[in-house]
Design an enzyme around this catalytic site. Sequence first.
Site, PDB file in Angstrom:
ATOM      1  N   SER A  38       0.714  -1.126  -0.085  1.00 41.16           N
ATOM      2  CA  SER A  38      -0.035   0.017  -0.038  1.00 41.16           C
ATOM      3  C   SER A  38       0.800   1.125   0.143  1.00 41.16           C
ATOM      4  CB  SER A  38      -0.980  -0.215   1.069  1.00 41.16           C
ATOM      5  OG  SER A  38      -1.889   0.998   0.993  1.00 41.16           O
ATOM      6  N   ARG A  60       0.001  -4.555  -6.588  1.00 38.78           N
ATOM      7  CA  ARG A  60      -1.208  -5.245  -6.130  1.00 38.78           C
ATOM      8  C   ARG A  60      -2.502  -4.448  -6.575  1.00 38.78           C
ATOM      9  NH1 ARG A  60      -4.622  -8.515  -4.721  1.00 38.78           N
ATOM     10  NH2 ARG A  60      -5.024  -9.284  -2.440  1.00 38.78           N
ATOM     11  N   THR A 110      -7.012   1.318   4.617  1.00 37.20           N
ATOM     12  CA  THR A 110      -6.806   0.862   5.672  1.00 37.20           C
ATOM     13  C   THR A 110      -7.659   0.966   6.856  1.00 37.20           C
ATOM     14  OG1 THR A 110      -4.514   1.177   5.149  1.00 37.20           O
ATOM     15  CG2 THR A 110      -4.926   0.396   7.423  1.00 37.20           C
ATOM     16  N   CYS A 112       0.479  -7.584 -16.699  1.00 31.45           N
ATOM     17  CA  CYS A 112       1.170  -8.148 -15.708  1.00 31.45           C
ATOM     18  C   CYS A 112       2.237  -7.299 -15.127  1.00 31.45           C
ATOM     19  CB  CYS A 112       1.326  -9.723 -16.128  1.00 31.45           C
ATOM     20  SG  CYS A 112       2.512 -10.353 -14.585  1.00 31.45           S
ATOM     21  N   CYS A 136       5.135 -14.693 -10.242  1.00 34.11           N
ATOM     22  CA  CYS A 136       3.970 -13.942  -9.622  1.00 34.11           C
ATOM     23  C   CYS A 136       3.993 -13.405  -8.582  1.00 34.11           C
ATOM     24  CB  CYS A 136       2.749 -15.101  -9.681  1.00 34.11           C
ATOM     25  SG  CYS A 136       1.244 -14.566  -9.189  1.00 34.11           S
ATOM     26  N   CYS A 146      -0.735 -10.063  -7.335  1.00 36.29           N
ATOM     27  CA  CYS A 146      -1.358  -8.917  -7.650  1.00 36.29           C
ATOM     28  C   CYS A 146      -2.697  -9.043  -8.051  1.00 36.29           C
ATOM     29  CB  CYS A 146      -0.646  -7.936  -8.524  1.00 36.29           C
ATOM     30  SG  CYS A 146      -0.915  -8.236 -10.153  1.00 36.29           S
ATOM     31  N   CYS A 148      -4.386 -10.398 -13.498  1.00 33.99           N
ATOM     32  CA  CYS A 148      -4.702 -11.380 -14.530  1.00 33.99           C
ATOM     33  C   CYS A 148      -6.064 -12.049 -14.101  1.00 33.99           C
ATOM     34  CB  CYS A 148      -3.844 -12.204 -14.826  1.00 33.99           C
ATOM     35  SG  CYS A 148      -3.395 -13.359 -13.254  1.00 33.99           S
TER      36      CYS A 148
END
Lengths: 548, 315, 249
Positions: A53, A302, A338, A490, A516, A519, A522
């Site tokens: 974040s 993410r 958050t 990606c 990977c 996130c 995809c």
Amino acid sequence: MGEVAREQIEFDILIVGGGPSGLSAAIRLKQLVPSLDICLIEKGSEIGAHIVSGVIIEPTALDELIPDWRYKDAPLNTSVQHEAMFYLPNELKSINIPIIKSIMPQMNNAGNYIGSLGDFCRWLASEAEALGVQVFPGFAGSDLIVEQDQVMGVIVGDMGLEKDGSQGSSYVPGMELRAKYTLFAEGCRGSLSKKLMQRYNLRQGVDPQTYGIGVKELWEIPQSKFSAGYIQHSFGWPLDDKTYGGSWLYHFGNNFVSFGFVLGLDYENPWLSPFEEMQRVKTHPVIRKHLEGGRRIGYAARALSEGGYQSIPKLTFPGGLLIGDAAGFLNVPKIKGTHTSMKSGMIAAESIVEALNIKQKDPMIYQFRIRKSCVYDELYQVRNIRPAFAKFGTKIATLYTGLDSMVRGKFPWTFHHCLADNDKLKPASLCLKPDYPKPDDKLTFSRESSVFLTNIDHRDDQPVHLKLKNPAIWKTVNLDIFKAPETRYCPAGVYEVIDEHNEDQGPKLQINSQNCIHCKTCDIKDPTQNINWETPEGGSGPNYSGGM
Amino acid sequence: MTVLVLLSYEKGNYIRPITRSAITAATKLGDVHVLLAGKDLGDLAQKASALSGVKKVLIADHEAYAHMLAEPTADLIESLADSYDTIIVPANAEGKDILPRVAGLLDIQPVSDIVEIIDTNTFVRPIYAGSILATVKTHDNKKLLSVRGTAFAPTAEEGGSAEIEKLTHFSGSEKTLSKFCELKISQSDRPELESARVVISGGRGMQSSDNFVLIEKVADQLNAAIGASRAAVDAGFINNDCQVGQTGKIVAPELYIAVGISGAIQHLAGIKESKVIVAINKDPDAPIFKASNYGIVGDLFEILPQLEEKLGALK
Amino acid sequence: MKVIVPVKRVVDSNIKPLVKSDGSGIEINGVKMSMNPFDETAVEEAVQLKEKNIVTEIIVISIGEIKCQDILRTAMAMGADRGILVTTDQAVESLSVAKILKHFVEKEKPDFVLMGKQASDDDMNATGQILAAKLGWAQGTFISKLELSEGKAKVTREIDDGQEILELTLPAVLTTDLRLNEPRYASLPNIMKARKKPLETVALTDLGIDLKNSLEIVSIKEFSSSRESIIVDSVDALLDKLKNEAKVI
């Protein structure tokens, strides 16, 4: 795969996911009923390993959960001091947009803290463990246990499977974790949350969820350039008017700068690369001047939920509920989730305690309490802002945001998200290919060198955790119409088209699943939702370090 | 200042090049004496005496040292230690087995794997699997060092005429803590990836597992180990245990040849300690070129057979 | 038989170590820490020996800050019986570690000590050998196979040109090569059980061992090799460079 005998463990409450919502729920539950046996599992190798974040934290929920947090070494040491917002008309110019607090209260960050959400979660986890919560990082919830239409818990994945799914020498069968209630706190687009939404029709009657992808870098800059508590946001260039997104840049900690870029996943041009847009925006003078002379020490990406109020699904089902960004409680105009995540976890905890008392299978009381809470009020107020960008484009939507904010979202209308993000792509032949500059390895970097900074680890010979439901569609749709957009969206270079020397068979999709970084883009953006993201072996994936 | 270097040799009377590198390092610190311990040493003493830079050769010819077992050999070195300011061993399995045991006997903190000498007390050594270099300073009066072979050029095999002294006191020779049973020299025709002097690796550019035969032929000429990039392993061209890189094996040969490998950063992380890197790739923009000493841009299917043929002719 | 397995808490091997900007050390703030992989191999071997009823008790020992409890718990989740943590804020080098371990070996009287051949952070590869010297015990380093019988250990050692097989008289110090075994995953029930196994904590200062650090880290830097990237146009030119310039063939 045949049925395997699985060991079972029973808890009172099971929480899937060790982010702010799951940890807050665990802490609140223990505060309310210390005798509860609570288990929290996390797919990352440790708490914080998969947390990404910005982040600016509004401490409202934290004040309620741990009122004396300031005396408990919480890693929130940098309070926001100065803020700036820039509209970038092109690659050189910038227009400073004044933030008028009375008009746009959601943009006002006074009293908020800049930090690392990963570090914050590590701290929350230590608080939870001190209260007696059993925290198990390195264990991924891979499937639901449903009996008589009730969720009874989850299966934590098998360890030590070979690539072909057979049992390797170190194979350990996964086990059943059972509980009276299971709280799903998987974050945006959780793989079990997705199954729950399908099984219990939780999305019926609400707008499709829409998403963004955040791509982040952590920098250490020279002391002379560092200004603790300075934050800036930008929008406009390099995106066109109909593409939503922008950058953030926060000075915090010890000469750290958190820099990142969010791109709305409702973008239309299949040639876009969120990674390259992020690299490119750094070359703008308003950003470049902060980073030049520094060194990049971290990289992460993410997906995040952007649908807001209109997209919140039904939150409960027999045996459990959804909290945090798994439910989609992010406040997009505020660029914060958050505090709402934590608050939803706390409300869930309070609701679960009541549900336990009256032995209610479906803890519906949670749905009711959320509707009455500040989380809902907050999301309702800003409900029209994100869809306005999709509807009107960036320039007009910015003006609309001013108006809408002035009346605190009290306009009588509600804009809707009509299409899911995967339906928004236009054929590649109708779109312009952006010309992304080559990395200079000082300010801008390649995707490959970026992934290297995530400390990624997937045991090489485990089964591929990204699967095409129908492999044939890839050629006819992804490749022929959209020119393999997965190779661009990606942020970790998982997808690659191999066409060289393969003339007889034609091009082929290579899935480098060991790259990977979880996130979930995809799973969201594939044009026909043909890519399915499942949890790999527990403990796999990135290992984001302190400061990230 | 006098330095004692433990000589590492192979049966068949061949002084290992890593010993010669250790001697080069030792000459930077003082007069060099070498210790030749073993049984049936043949002409090793003469060979040691001829090594350039060596002043004296100490010979400990005794059954107890026949297999250079750590316990008696460490005792032997300890018994000689008084006369030396610095004791150096080559950083191979033998040296690394013995030196810290000597350190334990002398109550000194050893310094392993040095790659650079800054001054008589200050050295550079790799840590974190070679990704970091640490400069360390020892405050012990006596220094115990192991020396990386690739970091110092081997001293010449000829040119010296050191005095030869036969030891008569064999400290530790009565030790029976461990007993040698058997030596199994690797049966494979190829050296192991992690210890090979030359490594040649293929990437996805090899196109198929059959084509790895081209690499094998070159490897035969160079007595090289064969490696591969993750892409080649993933594509099923070659076995998993050949994978070189961050998640595979980390190699540090004198010569590394990357064929049809683009140079993913994970791969580069596993080869960066190599002394010389050669890249063969048809894509001039491939990142491997930036990470190599020498490169050829071209079709590997033409280059490999030429390489094989010309290496053969060189012999 | 009773075995002591010393374990070290290090930066996880998947983490690219980050040099602090002043070159004084590695950033460990918020960085994932794990058991040294070589020590993990040692724990696994001890547990396998216990499963074969050859070993009866496995004691794991770590030295460092209080957080080292986590790797002792991991070792106990893998199957170790109890843990000892020697707490200190100071960095301890191999020689000091060996002296501290000697203290516990004399107290616990194990039949052998099984430990990683080196730690993945400082790569010193020395503690086991120093400990063996201090105890006057036999040593078997870099082992990839271990067979125990009455009073003896037959070990296969990984050496430069192959393998060497030795027979050691017990007690002995054995150090492990990664080829010895593949460490198991700690299962969730075993992690829960490990939380209840005994873990003794003692302060280093209470042991009364005289320690000094003689190795000072002056500075550290990232390894970077700049290479010339000379592009040649023929195999002949390449071989010429390799032979006459680089001198590697």
